[in-house]
Write an enzyme that holds these catalytic residues in place. Structure first.
Site, PDB file in Angstrom:
ATOM      1  N   ASP A  62       0.829  -1.203   0.000  1.00  0.00           N
ATOM      2  CA  ASP A  62       0.000   0.000   0.000  1.00  0.00           C
ATOM      3  C   ASP A  62       0.867   1.257   0.000  1.00  0.00           C
ATOM      4  O   ASP A  62       0.677   2.146   0.826  1.00  0.00           O
ATOM      5  CB  ASP A  62      -0.909  -0.044   1.246  1.00  0.00           C
ATOM      6  CG  ASP A  62      -1.883   1.117   1.269  1.00  0.00           C
ATOM      7  OD1 ASP A  62      -2.416   1.465   0.210  1.00  0.00           O
ATOM      8  OD2 ASP A  62      -2.070   1.699   2.358  1.00  0.00           O
ATOM      9  N   GLU A 120       2.453  -8.164   7.355  1.00  0.00           N
ATOM     10  CA  GLU A 120       1.219  -8.798   6.896  1.00  0.00           C
ATOM     11  C   GLU A 120       1.429  -9.852   5.818  1.00  0.00           C
ATOM     12  O   GLU A 120       0.810  -9.811   4.745  1.00  0.00           O
ATOM     13  CB  GLU A 120       0.221  -7.729   6.433  1.00  0.00           C
ATOM     14  CG  GLU A 120      -0.145  -6.783   7.551  1.00  0.00           C
ATOM     15  CD  GLU A 120      -1.289  -5.830   7.215  1.00  0.00           C
ATOM     16  OE1 GLU A 120      -1.655  -5.733   6.039  1.00  0.00           O
ATOM     17  OE2 GLU A 120      -1.798  -5.181   8.149  1.00  0.00           O
ATOM     18  N   GLU A 158      -0.774  -1.511  14.320  1.00  0.00           N
ATOM     19  CA  GLU A 158      -1.412  -0.629  13.322  1.00  0.00           C
ATOM     20  C   GLU A 158      -2.873  -0.539  13.686  1.00  0.00           C
ATOM     21  O   GLU A 158      -3.520  -1.562  13.980  1.00  0.00           O
ATOM     22  CB  GLU A 158      -1.325  -1.213  11.898  1.00  0.00           C
ATOM     23  CG  GLU A 158      -0.049  -0.957  11.156  1.00  0.00           C
ATOM     24  CD  GLU A 158      -0.134  -1.362   9.678  1.00  0.00           C
ATOM     25  OE1 GLU A 158      -1.237  -1.342   9.097  1.00  0.00           O
ATOM     26  OE2 GLU A 158       0.926  -1.698   9.124  1.00  0.00           O
TER      27      GLU A 158
HETATM   28  C1  GCB Z   1      -2.207  -2.225   6.519  1.00  0.00           C
HETATM   29  C2  GCB Z   1      -0.823  -2.205   5.969  1.00  0.00           C
HETATM   30  C3  GCB Z   1      -0.336  -0.815   5.622  1.00  0.00           C
HETATM   31  C4  GCB Z   1      -1.474  -0.041   4.970  1.00  0.00           C
HETATM   32  C5  GCB Z   1      -2.622   0.057   5.942  1.00  0.00           C
HETATM   33  C6  GCB Z   1      -3.835   0.787   5.356  1.00  0.00           C
HETATM   34  O1  GCB Z   1      -2.637  -3.160   7.130  1.00  0.00           O
HETATM   35  O2  GCB Z   1       0.096  -2.838   6.812  1.00  0.00           O
HETATM   36  O3  GCB Z   1       0.775  -0.949   4.771  1.00  0.00           O
HETATM   37  O4  GCB Z   1      -1.057   1.231   4.565  1.00  0.00           O
HETATM   38  O5  GCB Z   1      -3.056  -1.223   6.287  1.00  0.00           O
HETATM   39  O6  GCB Z   1      -3.961   1.969   5.569  1.00  0.00           O
HETATM   40  O7  GCB Z   1      -4.620   0.154   4.661  1.00  0.00           O
END
Ligand code: GCB
Length: 627
Positions: A199, A441, A531
């Site tokens: 992402d 992930e 996160e």
């Molecule tokens: C996640 C990822 C991260 C993304 C985030 C999102 O789980 O680890 O890389 O940026 O979600 O904002 O979707």
């Protein structure tokens, strides 16, 4: 189709080439014997726009100045090339781009060992000097270097040429795929796109500084420092690796330790490996644990008697975990941190000191005591500030998006191990690095994932003699995950009230509590909510709150905070909001010019959530204070 085959055939062999695992990659520091010069600045640049992306190799662009192969444009180094120009095709370019520039090597360096070092080139790099290939490297975000004495001229101008390719394949770290569309009724001839499994935008180019430096012929190749604490003493075990002495000639060193003011605080050792005790040592502490004296750094001065001198900074600190706690210097530590990218307007992931400085001021303002280098190793200059300002770091490989069956191949795994080796080699002496993260992930709930990560984690344990805890960022459930059993601290990414039950903040406490309790009951390890976050467009308001508004982000965060407070005294050892600042992603329908889960905008200005986070984090600052 023919173009497709050529493109892939050309790229794939490169993935078998690795950077110098096991060899020193010390930061180029000057000293009374070493000289460092930067090759940063404006380089010439040209993309290989041929349909095969291969014409530059057919025409051997490295054999002459790039400007003689065709039109070049100026391109700043360091920077990502994507957002510098107004050319959309260059922003989204996939394939080979070329850089070159001229430089001189002083005659005064003629008797020295001259090194060329790149801080980071994403993703593949091939380097020529005066038309001769000197090195190649696979993988962005980590440094590589080589000696160039035999190819440079000390009496005339030199040319360095760099070819960079950003193509991701199922066995690159991170992986990706190239998708070709050959239906000429719908797509122009030669149409292909790169699909990402991550992402964030795949910024590319020479993204960190390029250095030319000179050492003596007999030089310090590598230094490893491991510290422990006994009472009030700091115990410093070091090991120096020699370089350049040839067949058995003597390599004699004089080693001392200096304090932050440059005073010698140890006896002299003449051994390549030794243990030195510093009485009444000043320990390295996160700034929140010791606000009056954070990030204390000593220096190991290694003087090779024949001339070379290298100054290696280090801090004295220990880390360890129990089933419910994380300890720094044997004191319980709670991580109130942020996940973040290294990403700014125009420069992309190009490193610069102004942004590094601003980001640390903003982290301090927010009360943040640590961060994660999501999802690739950050610049060495940034890591230096983490050391010196007392921020803890979860240091992460670029192993994001390892989710497809063909990402788990033996070649991919061996490359992932090599990348982990390079990361360890670069950051092993940093006190700020309190944990290694091997991935973000991945598919960690299959037998394939279990075997791959078991092996990678064991490899990482073998590398790090200081036994830092090892982890990964997990988005699977406690009852299906098969990798958490191998880690020391369990990190879970959760988007309750966002990617599930969107808009329903009332489910967060219930679901997160249940989740945390089950993870701990099953694995009996400390946990971090690593996160959680909600996309928020600054200036968008609605009362009562609605997704994407500033009100929703703060309502959402408050529910997480209440749950964190319930488990903080039990087994929760940290929280890391996603994320510090907005960042750019690929173009997709759920991203309005990037990911907006930042508590700061991409310009590093606060949203309402930043004030809420700050209030919480500043109140937590005292929770682990030691004085
Ligand atoms: C996640 C990822 C991260 C993304 C985030 C999102 O789980 O680890 O890389 O940026 O979600 O904002 O979707």
């Amino acid at each position: 189709m023919a173009g497709r085959c050529r493109l892939l055939r050309f790229l794939l062999p490169l993935v078998l080439w690795h950077g110098g695992l096991g060899k020193g990659i010390l930061y180029p520091r000057d000293s009374e014997s070493r000289v460092v010069k930067t090759l940063d600045g404006m380089w010439n640049f040209r993309a290989d726009n041929s349909s095969t992306r291969n014409q530059s190799f057919v025409d051997e662009w490295w054999t002459k100045p790039l400007s003689q192969t065709g039109d070049v444009i100026p391109m700043p180094v360091p920077s990502s090339y994507n957002d510098i120009t107004t050319d959309k095709s260059l922003r989204d370019f996939v394939g080979w781009v070329w850089y070159d520039r001229h430089f001189y090597v002083s005659k005064m360096w003629q008797d020295k060992r001259v090194m060329l070092r790149f801080g980071s080139v994403n993703y593949y790099a091939m380097v020529w000097i005066n038309g001769q290939q000197v090195m190649s490297h696979e993988g962005g975000h980590l440094p590589f270097e080589c000696e160039v004495n035999s190819v440079v001229s000390f009496s005339a101008v030199n040319r360095v040429t760099v070819a960079v390719n950003n193509t991701l394949t199922p066995i690159t770290i991170p992986p990706g795929t190239i998708h070709f569309d050959s239906d000429t009724k719908r797509y122009p001839a030669g149409y292909f796109v790169q699909n990402l499994q991550m992402d964030f935008f795949n910024y590319a180019g020479i993204q960190r500084s390029v250095h030319l430096y000179a050492t003596q012929q007999a030089y310090v190749d590598d230094i490893t420092i491991i510290t422990t604490i006994q009472g009030t003493n700091g115990v410093v075990s070091y090991s120096v690796t020699e370089g350049g002495t040839g067949q058995g000639s003597a390599f004699t060193v004089i080693v001392i330790i200096q304090d932050r003011d440059g005073n010698t605080v140890s006896s002299v050792s003449t051994r390549l490996q030794d243990t030195i005790v510093i009485p009444d040592a000043r320990l390295w502490w996160p700034w929140t644990m010791k606000p009056d004296d954070p990030g204390y750094m000593y220096t190991l001065r290694v003087n090779v008697v024949s001339g070379d001198v290298y100054y290696q900074p280090f801090g004295i600190r220990t880390v360890r975990v129990s089933n419910t706690q994380f300890f720094i210097n044997d004191q319980p530590f709670y991580l109130h941190g942020v996940g973040r990218h290294e990403d700014v307007e125009i420069r992309g992931r190009g490193s610069d000191d102004a942004t590094i400085a601003r980001d640390f001021y903003m982290k301090k303002w927010l009360g943040v005591n640590g961060f994660r280098t999501a999802v690739y190793p950050f610049a060495e200059e940034l890591m230096d500030q983490a050391d010196r300002q007392g921020f803890v770091v979860v240091d992460e490989t670029p192993g994001v998006g390892i989710t497809q069956p063909d990402n788990f191949s033996p070649v991919g795994l061996s490359h992932h191990k090599a990348v982990m080796g390079e990361l360890y080699q670069r950051d092993k002496n940093r006190p700020s690095v309190i944990m290694w993260s091997i991935a973000n992930e991945p598919t960690s709930n299959t037998a394939q994932g279990e075997a791959y990560f078991k092996d990678l984690i064991a490899h990482t344990r073998d590398l790090d003699e200081s036994k830092r805890p090892i982890t990964f960022f997990c988005n699977k459930d406690y009852d299906t995950d098969r990798v958490a059993q191998f880690v020391d601290v369990i990190l879970i990414n959760r988007y309750l009230g966002w990617y599930s039950d969107v808009g329903h903040t009332e489910v967060i406490q219930l679901q997160l509590s249940d989740d945390l309790e089950n993870w701990h009951a099953k694995f009996n390890k400390p946990l971090v909510v690593s996160e959680y976050g909600a996309d928020t467009l600054p200036g968008l308001h609605r009362e009562p709150s609605f997704i994407f508004t500033e009100e929703y982000q703060t309502d959402f965060m408050k529910e997480y905070f209440r749950t964190f407070d319930k488990y903080r005294s039990q087994f929760l050892v940290g929280e890391m909001i996603w994320c510090f600042a907005d960042f750019i992603t690929a173009q997709q329908l759920n991203r309005v010019v990037g990911n907006h889960k930042g508590v700061l905008t991409r310009e590093r200005q606060p949203k309402a959530s930043a004030h809420l986070l700050r209030e919480r984090y500043l109140s937590l600052v005292n929770s682990t204070r030691t004085n």
